[in-house]
Design a protein around this motif. Structure first.
Motif, mmCIF file in Angstrom:
data_model
loop_
_atom_site.group_PDB
_atom_site.id
_atom_site.type_symbol
_atom_site.label_atom_id
_atom_site.label_comp_id
_atom_site.label_asym_id
_atom_site.label_seq_id
_atom_site.Cartn_x
_atom_site.Cartn_y
_atom_site.Cartn_z
ATOM 1 N N UNK A 101 0.852 -1.188 0.000
ATOM 2 C CA UNK A 101 0.000 0.000 0.000
ATOM 3 C C UNK A 101 0.892 1.243 0.000
ATOM 4 N N UNK A 102 0.283 2.389 -0.292
ATOM 5 C CA UNK A 102 1.025 3.646 -0.224
ATOM 6 C C UNK A 102 1.588 3.868 1.170
ATOM 7 N N UNK A 103 0.813 3.521 2.179
ATOM 8 C CA UNK A 103 1.265 3.708 3.562
ATOM 9 C C UNK A 103 2.449 2.783 3.885
ATOM 10 N N UNK A 104 2.417 1.564 3.364
ATOM 11 C CA UNK A 104 3.556 0.663 3.595
ATOM 12 C C UNK A 104 4.819 1.195 2.912
ATOM 13 N N UNK A 105 4.656 1.727 1.700
ATOM 14 C CA UNK A 105 5.820 2.305 1.007
ATOM 15 C C UNK A 105 6.347 3.511 1.795
ATOM 16 N N UNK A 106 5.410 4.333 2.302
ATOM 17 C CA UNK A 106 5.827 5.492 3.111
ATOM 18 C C UNK A 106 6.562 5.026 4.368
ATOM 19 N N UNK A 107 6.200 3.868 4.885
ATOM 20 C CA UNK A 107 6.864 3.324 6.078
ATOM 21 C C UNK A 107 8.345 3.042 5.827
ATOM 22 N N UNK A 108 8.660 2.441 4.663
ATOM 23 C CA UNK A 108 10.082 2.227 4.340
ATOM 24 C C UNK A 108 10.821 3.574 4.302
ATOM 25 N N UNK A 109 10.165 4.572 3.694
ATOM 26 C CA UNK A 109 10.825 5.872 3.501
ATOM 27 C C UNK A 109 11.078 6.558 4.846
ATOM 28 N N UNK A 110 10.092 6.498 5.739
ATOM 29 C CA UNK A 110 10.271 7.112 7.070
ATOM 30 C C UNK A 110 11.374 6.403 7.855
ATOM 31 N N UNK A 111 11.365 5.078 7.791
ATOM 32 C CA UNK A 111 12.371 4.307 8.545
ATOM 33 C C UNK A 111 13.773 4.587 7.995
ATOM 34 N N UNK A 112 13.906 4.625 6.680
ATOM 35 C CA UNK A 112 15.216 4.899 6.067
ATOM 36 C C UNK A 112 15.705 6.284 6.467
ATOM 37 N N UNK A 113 14.797 7.246 6.493
ATOM 38 C CA UNK A 113 15.168 8.616 6.856
ATOM 39 C C UNK A 113 15.677 8.653 8.300
ATOM 40 N N UNK A 114 14.978 7.966 9.216
ATOM 41 C CA UNK A 114 15.444 8.031 10.609
ATOM 42 C C UNK A 114 16.745 7.243 10.778
ATOM 43 N N UNK A 115 16.895 6.126 10.067
ATOM 44 C CA UNK A 115 18.155 5.369 10.160
ATOM 45 C C UNK A 115 19.324 6.186 9.615
ATOM 46 N N UNK A 116 19.065 6.931 8.539
ATOM 47 C CA UNK A 116 20.125 7.770 7.955
ATOM 48 C C UNK A 116 20.547 8.846 8.957
ATOM 49 N N UNK A 117 19.549 9.482 9.582
ATOM 50 C CA UNK A 117 19.875 10.551 10.550
ATOM 51 C C UNK A 117 20.600 9.964 11.767
ATOM 52 N N UNK A 164 26.583 -3.529 3.069
ATOM 53 C CA UNK A 164 26.916 -2.565 4.128
ATOM 54 C C UNK A 164 25.697 -2.302 5.010
ATOM 55 N N UNK A 165 24.497 -2.351 4.425
ATOM 56 C CA UNK A 165 23.281 -2.183 5.230
ATOM 57 C C UNK A 165 23.178 -3.311 6.252
ATOM 58 N N UNK A 166 23.406 -4.538 5.801
ATOM 59 C CA UNK A 166 23.272 -5.692 6.702
ATOM 60 C C UNK A 166 24.360 -5.651 7.775
ATOM 61 N N UNK A 167 25.607 -5.390 7.371
ATOM 62 C CA UNK A 167 26.687 -5.298 8.377
ATOM 63 C C UNK A 167 26.418 -4.150 9.342
ATOM 64 N N UNK A 168 25.887 -3.046 8.804
ATOM 65 C CA UNK A 168 25.596 -1.873 9.644
ATOM 66 C C UNK A 168 24.529 -2.148 10.685
ATOM 67 N N UNK A 209 22.582 6.975 -4.908
ATOM 68 C CA UNK A 209 23.441 5.816 -4.622
ATOM 69 C C UNK A 209 23.602 5.640 -3.109
ATOM 70 N N UNK A 210 23.842 6.736 -2.390
ATOM 71 C CA UNK A 210 23.964 6.625 -0.922
ATOM 72 C C UNK A 210 22.650 6.133 -0.313
ATOM 73 N N UNK A 211 21.545 6.686 -0.784
ATOM 74 C CA UNK A 211 20.255 6.344 -0.172
ATOM 75 C C UNK A 211 19.876 4.881 -0.373
ATOM 76 N N UNK A 212 20.476 4.226 -1.363
ATOM 77 C CA UNK A 212 20.230 2.788 -1.509
ATOM 78 C C UNK A 212 20.590 2.067 -0.203
ATOM 79 N N UNK A 213 21.686 2.467 0.421
ATOM 80 C CA UNK A 213 22.094 1.777 1.655
ATOM 81 C C UNK A 213 21.074 2.027 2.775
ATOM 82 N N UNK A 214 20.595 3.260 2.896
ATOM 83 C CA UNK A 214 19.644 3.564 3.973
ATOM 84 C C UNK A 214 18.308 2.857 3.713
ATOM 85 N N UNK A 215 17.868 2.854 2.471
ATOM 86 C CA UNK A 215 16.612 2.157 2.132
ATOM 87 C C UNK A 215 16.772 0.654 2.336
ATOM 88 N N UNK A 216 17.922 0.111 1.975
ATOM 89 C CA UNK A 216 18.114 -1.332 2.156
ATOM 90 C C UNK A 216 18.110 -1.695 3.635
#
Ligand code: CP
Ligand code: NVA
Length: 303
Positions: free
Chosen positions: A12-28, A61-65, A287-294
Motif C-alpha cells: 500500500x502507499x502507507x507501507x511504502x511510506x513506512x520504508x521511507x520514514x524508517x530509512x530517513x530516521x536510520x540515515x539521521x 553494508x546495510x546488513x553489516x551496519x 546511490x547513498x540512499x540505496x544503503x539507507x533504504x536497504x
C-alpha cells in the motif's frame, strides 16, 4: 504486509511510506553516530545472476551496519549454473539464511524463489522491476523537494525495469508521472494499465521528451540498453538518440528541476557528462540512499 518484496504494487502507499520514514530516521541516526545491532545473529544470502556495484555493496553494508552477516553467491558459482532447480535452491538456502536478496533475469524466477522459500525474498532487479531502487530514488526526491506528493516526475528513455517500478510507485503514491519513450520501447502495458486504474494522479505516455520535461520537477533517465539486452545495443542507439538528457532538454523545463539517474550511466548516450556532473543531478545521493533504504527493507522484512 507482504513477506517478500518482489514488486512495489504488492504494497500500500502507507507501507511504502513506512520504508521511507524508517530509512530517513536510520540515515539521521547513522549520521549522529548511533549504532544499531537490530539484525545481530541474522544472515542474508545475496544471489546475483547479473553484475552489480551499488545494489550488492549497499545491501552488504546495510546488513553489516545492522549487525548482521552476508553470504554473496554469484549465479555462475552455484549449482543453478548446472541446472539445479531453483525450487531446490530456495528450500536449501532457507535452511541457512534469514532472507534472500536476488538479482536475476525474469520476474518469474523471483516469484518461484519466493514460492519455495520459507524466508523473505527481496527483488534486487529483474528484467521487469527494480523496486528497491525506486524507493531510494523517492527518498532522494523527498530530501531535495520536501515531498513527492503532487510533484511532476518525468521519465525519459527506455520503458524498462526502472520505468515499470516508477509506474507502480505512481499507482500507490500521489505524484504525476509522464514517460517519454520511443515507439516500440514503451513500459510493460499490463503494469501501466493496472497502475492507471489505481493512481490518484495521471500516468501519461508521450513520444516527445520535451513534452515530458516541460513541467517536471524531477527528470529521470536510465541506460538505453539494460543488462541482458547487450545484443540490441547498436539498434537501440539509433532509436534513442532524440531521448538524451542534455542541457538543451533541461532548458525546455523548469529551472529548479532535478535530474535522477540510478547509475551506472553511459555518458554521451542517455545523459551528457555535463548534466551528470552538474549540481542539478543527484545520482550520488541516490546511490547513498540505496544503503539507507536497504537497511529499512531488511529491518522491515527480517526483524
Ligand atoms: N543502480 C543499481 O542498481 O546499480 P548496480 O547495478 O551497480 O547495482
Ligand atoms: N535498467 C538497468 C538498470 C541498472 C541498474 C538494467 O537493468 O541494466
Amino acid at each position: 504486509m507482504s513477506t517478500h518484496l518482489l514488486a512495489l504494487r504488492d504494497f500500500t502507499g502507507e507501507e511504502l511510506a513506512g520504508y521511507l520514514r524508517l530509512a530517513d530516521s536510520l540515515k539521521k541516526e547513522a549520521a549522529a553516530g548511533v549504532r544499531h545491532l537490530y539484525l545481530a545473529g541474522k544472515t542474508i544470502g545475496l544471489i546475483f545472476e547479473k553484475p552489480s556495484t551499488r545494489t550488492r555493496v549497499s545491501f552488504e553494508t546495510a546488513m553489516y551496519g545492522l549487525g548482521g552477516q552476508v553470504v554473496y553467491l554469484s549465479g555462475r558459482d552455484t549449482q543453478l549454473a548446472r541446472n539445479e532447480p531453483l525450487k531446490d535452491m530456495a528450500r536449501v538456502m532457507a535452511r541457512y539464511v534469514n532472507g534472500l536478496v536476488i538479482r536475476t533475469f525474469g520476474q518469474e524466477i523471483v516469484l518461484e524463489l519466493a514460492r519455495y522459500s520459507s524466508v523473505p525474498v527481496i527483488n534486487a532487479l529483474t528484467d521487469l522491476h527494480h523496486p528497491c531502487q525506486i524507493l531510494s530514488d523517492i527518498m532522494t526526491v523527498i530530501e531535495c523537494k520536501g515531498d513527492i506528493e503532487r510533484l511532476n516526475i518525468a521519465w525519459v528513455g527506455d520503458g524498462n525495469n526502472m520505468a515499470n517500478s516508477w509506474i507502480e510507485a505512481a499507482g500507490r503514491i500521489g505524484f504525476k508521472l509522464t514517460l517519454a519513450c520511443p515507439e516500440g520501447f514503451e513500459p510493460d502495458p499490463a503494469i501501466l494499465a493496472a497502475a492507471r486504474r489505481e493512481a490518484r494522479c495521471p500516468i501519461e505516455l508521450v513520444r516527445d521528451p520535451v513534452a515530458a520535461v516541460r513541467d517536471a520537477d524531477v527528470i529521470n533517465t536510465d541506460v538505453w540498453t539494460s543488462m541482458g539486452r547487450e545484443g540490441e545495443e547498436a539498434m537501440r542507439l539509433a532509436h534513442f538518440a532524440p531521448y538524451q538528457v542534455n542541457s538543451a532538454l533541461l532548458a525546455a523545463g523548469k529551472a529548479d528541476s532535478i535530474v535522477l539517474h540510478c547509475l551506472p550511466a553511459h555518458r554521451g548516450e542517455e545523459i551528457t557528462d555535463e548534466v551528470l556532473e552538474s549540481s542539478r543531478c543527484v545520482a550520488f545521493d541516490q546511490a547513498e540512499n540505496k544503503m539507507h533504504i536497504h537497511k529499512a527493507i531488511l529491518l522491515t522484512h527480517l526483524k
